[in-house]
Design a protein around this motif. Sequence first.
Motif, PDB file in Angstrom:
ATOM      1  N   LEU A 198       0.705  -1.096   0.026  1.00 16.26           N
ATOM      2  CA  LEU A 198       0.057  -0.004   0.031  1.00 16.26           C
ATOM      3  C   LEU A 198       0.936   1.424   0.044  1.00 16.26           C
ATOM      4  O   LEU A 198       0.529   2.342  -0.473  1.00 16.26           O
ATOM      5  N   GLY A 199       2.147   1.019   0.400  1.00 13.76           N
ATOM      6  CA  GLY A 199       3.163   2.258   0.561  1.00 13.76           C
ATOM      7  C   GLY A 199       3.069   2.774  -0.903  1.00 13.76           C
ATOM      8  O   GLY A 199       3.228   3.838  -1.292  1.00 13.76           O
ATOM      9  N   VAL A 200       3.371   1.723  -1.608  1.00 14.86           N
ATOM     10  CA  VAL A 200       3.615   1.756  -3.203  1.00 14.86           C
ATOM     11  C   VAL A 200       2.640   2.506  -4.019  1.00 14.86           C
ATOM     12  O   VAL A 200       2.480   3.319  -4.512  1.00 14.86           O
ATOM     13  N   ALA A 250       0.087   4.473  -2.577  1.00 15.89           N
ATOM     14  CA  ALA A 250       0.095   5.807  -2.178  1.00 15.89           C
ATOM     15  C   ALA A 250       0.954   6.662  -2.917  1.00 15.89           C
ATOM     16  O   ALA A 250       0.869   7.705  -3.064  1.00 15.89           O
ATOM     17  N   ASN A 251       2.149   5.842  -3.394  1.00 12.97           N
ATOM     18  CA  ASN A 251       3.133   6.811  -4.035  1.00 12.97           C
ATOM     19  C   ASN A 251       2.767   6.953  -5.561  1.00 12.97           C
ATOM     20  O   ASN A 251       2.831   8.039  -6.157  1.00 12.97           O
ATOM     21  N   VAL A 262      -7.271   7.737  -5.017  1.00  9.62           N
ATOM     22  CA  VAL A 262      -6.153   7.285  -3.881  1.00  9.62           C
ATOM     23  C   VAL A 262      -6.553   7.727  -2.643  1.00  9.62           C
ATOM     24  O   VAL A 262      -6.450   7.237  -1.538  1.00  9.62           O
ATOM     25  N   ASP A 263      -7.196   9.258  -2.546  1.00 14.36           N
ATOM     26  CA  ASP A 263      -7.637   9.791  -1.549  1.00 14.36           C
ATOM     27  C   ASP A 263      -8.748   9.080  -0.853  1.00 14.36           C
ATOM     28  O   ASP A 263      -8.914   8.934   0.327  1.00 14.36           O
ATOM     29  N   PHE A 295      -7.526   5.883   0.844  1.00  9.04           N
ATOM     30  CA  PHE A 295      -6.727   5.952   1.976  1.00  9.04           C
ATOM     31  C   PHE A 295      -7.424   6.885   3.078  1.00  9.04           C
ATOM     32  O   PHE A 295      -7.219   6.605   4.293  1.00  9.04           O
ATOM     33  N   TYR A 296      -8.220   7.709   2.908  1.00 12.16           N
ATOM     34  CA  TYR A 296      -8.773   8.581   3.896  1.00 12.16           C
ATOM     35  C   TYR A 296     -10.258   8.322   4.158  1.00 12.16           C
ATOM     36  O   TYR A 296     -10.721   8.686   5.048  1.00 12.16           O
ATOM     37  N   ASN A 332      -3.695  11.309   9.004  1.00 11.71           N
ATOM     38  CA  ASN A 332      -3.012  11.611   7.583  1.00 11.71           C
ATOM     39  C   ASN A 332      -3.607  12.581   7.027  1.00 11.71           C
ATOM     40  O   ASN A 332      -2.896  13.576   6.333  1.00 11.71           O
ATOM     41  N   ALA A 333      -4.625  13.285   7.509  1.00 12.83           N
ATOM     42  CA  ALA A 333      -5.258  14.478   7.193  1.00 12.83           C
ATOM     43  C   ALA A 333      -4.506  15.399   7.457  1.00 12.83           C
ATOM     44  O   ALA A 333      -4.503  16.652   6.675  1.00 12.83           O
ATOM     45  N   PRO A 362       8.002   3.584   1.029  1.00 11.87           N
ATOM     46  CA  PRO A 362       6.826   4.250   0.726  1.00 11.87           C
ATOM     47  C   PRO A 362       5.905   4.110   1.811  1.00 11.87           C
ATOM     48  O   PRO A 362       5.704   3.019   2.450  1.00 11.87           O
ATOM     49  N   LEU A 363       5.197   4.947   2.208  1.00 12.13           N
ATOM     50  CA  LEU A 363       4.324   4.831   3.286  1.00 12.13           C
ATOM     51  C   LEU A 363       2.798   5.091   2.669  1.00 12.13           C
ATOM     52  O   LEU A 363       2.473   5.825   1.676  1.00 12.13           O
ATOM     53  N   PRO A 364       1.951   4.071   3.278  1.00  7.91           N
ATOM     54  CA  PRO A 364       0.673   4.236   2.707  1.00  7.91           C
ATOM     55  C   PRO A 364      -0.176   5.503   3.216  1.00  7.91           C
ATOM     56  O   PRO A 364      -1.260   5.495   4.135  1.00  7.91           O
ATOM     57  N   ASP A 365       0.403   6.610   2.743  1.00  5.12           N
ATOM     58  CA  ASP A 365      -0.305   7.980   3.078  1.00  5.12           C
ATOM     59  C   ASP A 365      -0.028   8.771   1.875  1.00  5.12           C
ATOM     60  O   ASP A 365       1.125   9.148   1.625  1.00  5.12           O
ATOM     61  N   PRO A 366      -1.322   8.930   0.922  1.00  3.98           N
ATOM     62  CA  PRO A 366      -0.998   9.850  -0.243  1.00  3.98           C
ATOM     63  C   PRO A 366      -0.363  11.228   0.022  1.00  3.98           C
ATOM     64  O   PRO A 366       0.664  11.501  -1.196  1.00  3.98           O
ATOM     65  N   ASP A 367      -0.921  11.830   0.861  1.00  7.01           N
ATOM     66  CA  ASP A 367      -0.329  13.340   1.025  1.00  7.01           C
ATOM     67  C   ASP A 367       1.202  13.414   1.345  1.00  7.01           C
ATOM     68  O   ASP A 367       1.812  14.296   0.953  1.00  7.01           O
ATOM     69  N   GLU A 383       3.321  10.990   0.496  1.00  8.43           N
ATOM     70  CA  GLU A 383       4.072  10.331  -0.755  1.00  8.43           C
ATOM     71  C   GLU A 383       4.134  11.620  -1.341  1.00  8.43           C
ATOM     72  O   GLU A 383       5.151  11.613  -2.350  1.00  8.43           O
TER      73      GLU A 383
END
Lengths: 352, 312
Positions: free
Chosen positions: A216-218, A220-221, A240-241, A244-245, A340-341, B257-262, B264
């Motif tokens: 999931l890290g990838v 998000a990237n 993606v938002d 994840f959010y 995250n927000a 890579p972290l599971p956090d789009p912001d 990233e």
Amino acid sequence: MEKLLEVKNMHVSFDTYGGEVKAVRGVNFDVNKGETLAIVGESGSGKSVTTKALMQLIPQPPGRIKEGEILFEGRDLAKMNEKQMQKIRGKEISMIFQDPMTSLNPTMKVGNQIMEGLIKHQKMSKAQARKRVSELLELVGIPDAENRINQYPHQFSGGMRQRVVVAIALACNPKLLIADEPTTALDVTIQAQILELMKDIQKKTDSATIFITHDLGVVANVADRVAVMYAGKIVEIGTVDDIFYNPQHPYTWGLLGSMPSLDSEDEELYAIPGSPPDLLNPPKGDAFAARNEYAMKIDFEQEPPMFKVSDTHYAATWLLHENAPKIEPPEAVKKRMEGNANGSSSSEGERI
Amino acid sequence: MSQEKLVEIKNLKQHFKTGRHSVVKAVDGLNFNIYKGETFGLVGESGCGKSTTGRTIIRLYDATDGEVIFDGENVHGKKSREQLKKFNREMQMIFQDPYASLNPRMKVADIIAEGMDIHGLEKDAKGRESRVHELLETVGLNKEHANRYPHEFSGGQRQRIGIARALAVDPSFIIADEPISALDVSIQAQVVNLLKKLQEEKNLTYLFIAHDLSMVKYISDRIGVMYFGKMVELADADELYKHPIHPYTQSLLSAIPLPDPDYERTRERFTYDPNNHDTSEEPEFREVRPGHYVLCTTKEFEQYQREHGTGK
């Protein structure tokens, strides 16, 4: 946004001695021009089969695309014969495979492997192709291209080999690139380089990408949109938002919760109990019900349809039905959604 | 966590001959301690020697040089059968690949009980059976599984069998060599939770070798970062992630890579160039902050101290 690829109700099955394995059970998604769609899920969830079916790379028999349409710029790939597909593969849609150690031919010089597609699809002469290969190697960040062309795969490191694979995939400027776990076999630092490279090239060529991964890290990237697959179905799809959010499906919660965040303290990881179902006999109702602590009676009887959360966000869980009780996601996931927000970027800044 | 040393690794070296004149220095002068009851994480890229370190500590390889002191006694060197047996009971290993590390021709019960048989822990068949059942339940399987073969299990279940096998002889120290990297994300969490639970119940000490840095951070008390056979940084897990000092550690952390789009979207990657080091002298392992050691030269040591300060 213009649709490049539309997959409608695709079913893929494999006929085995044990019976019919329903690997993909009705998948719907589309890919727009220039965007990256990530498909995530565990092994056996059908993500690789889905993309292999797009390219008709499923060995038939035992596999077969049972029903459904794969519309690529309006043409149905599912109905094409081998000859027509050969014109598409490598030219309009190309693929990057997981393991750079096995996806290159060890007895062929790297340059020749990249040239193959150019000579076949673009009818280039050998000299022209050679020139283009040097350009490509430079594009993917392999220095000293002139000499590297004449080397064999074993003379390259893992990261460099994956760059060669990327170069082969990009040789004919495909409109759609399918990357099946392109970085799983690589170290984190090399992974970061390859991901940056792929994003860079995508920007330059404006191609679309389907990115398969379980990290999931990838996701998000790289991703613009994300589809979560479970037991041969897409259970949640959104930007993606959204995923994840504002995740809605309990399986997505499980995936997010089972990854430790770098600032998580000693609390237990949120693990999804049990293991994925056997697709030889897919369970009745929602395939995830047996592992889902929020499962209701209806989950064991009827499959949930895709509920609309917003214009971009859909999820297949009965929890979204108007009569369902209101359920809060588990703590670990909620923290991730909130954390995250706001706060996370500042704490990262301090880290480095 | 006590401050009692369980394992002391002193100047450990493991060199492999790869030809008549070439030697690969897989592990080149490692020094660290593992305290009782802690989890020591060992991270680094593939080929940095982290697995070799684990395998040398448990004597799967004979060390080229250096000592591994376990509970006051050297593991390496000449040993009688009896002495070796004693170590083998105390020290066990969980392997990376649950598909390759279980004998496909043996039943699960025999795989788990093999250690007990060798050490003569359970004399009668009944005791042996009930011990196997107990172990299966400890790792979250059930006793019906005892009479099956490994191929009947999924990856996560196999890894549980591997854990049960390691626990069978009541060890105090377990080396886990990438125990979760072959498993799916959701299953990884199950296995990590199990390892943590067992550690609390049985007061185990772990050496946890992995390349997945976020999981290592989660499970470890202290972490050592390896690069080309040497340890470049060692600190408490939180300290290491909050204040990485060695440029290699910084680059490694910035690449996760972290599971956090912001996050990233704004991430900036830091690349490590080994040529940027001060080469005026051999680097040494020095304490830059309390409990935080970095491989550096005198000049770099001063620089790190200026930049990162001593303590908070």
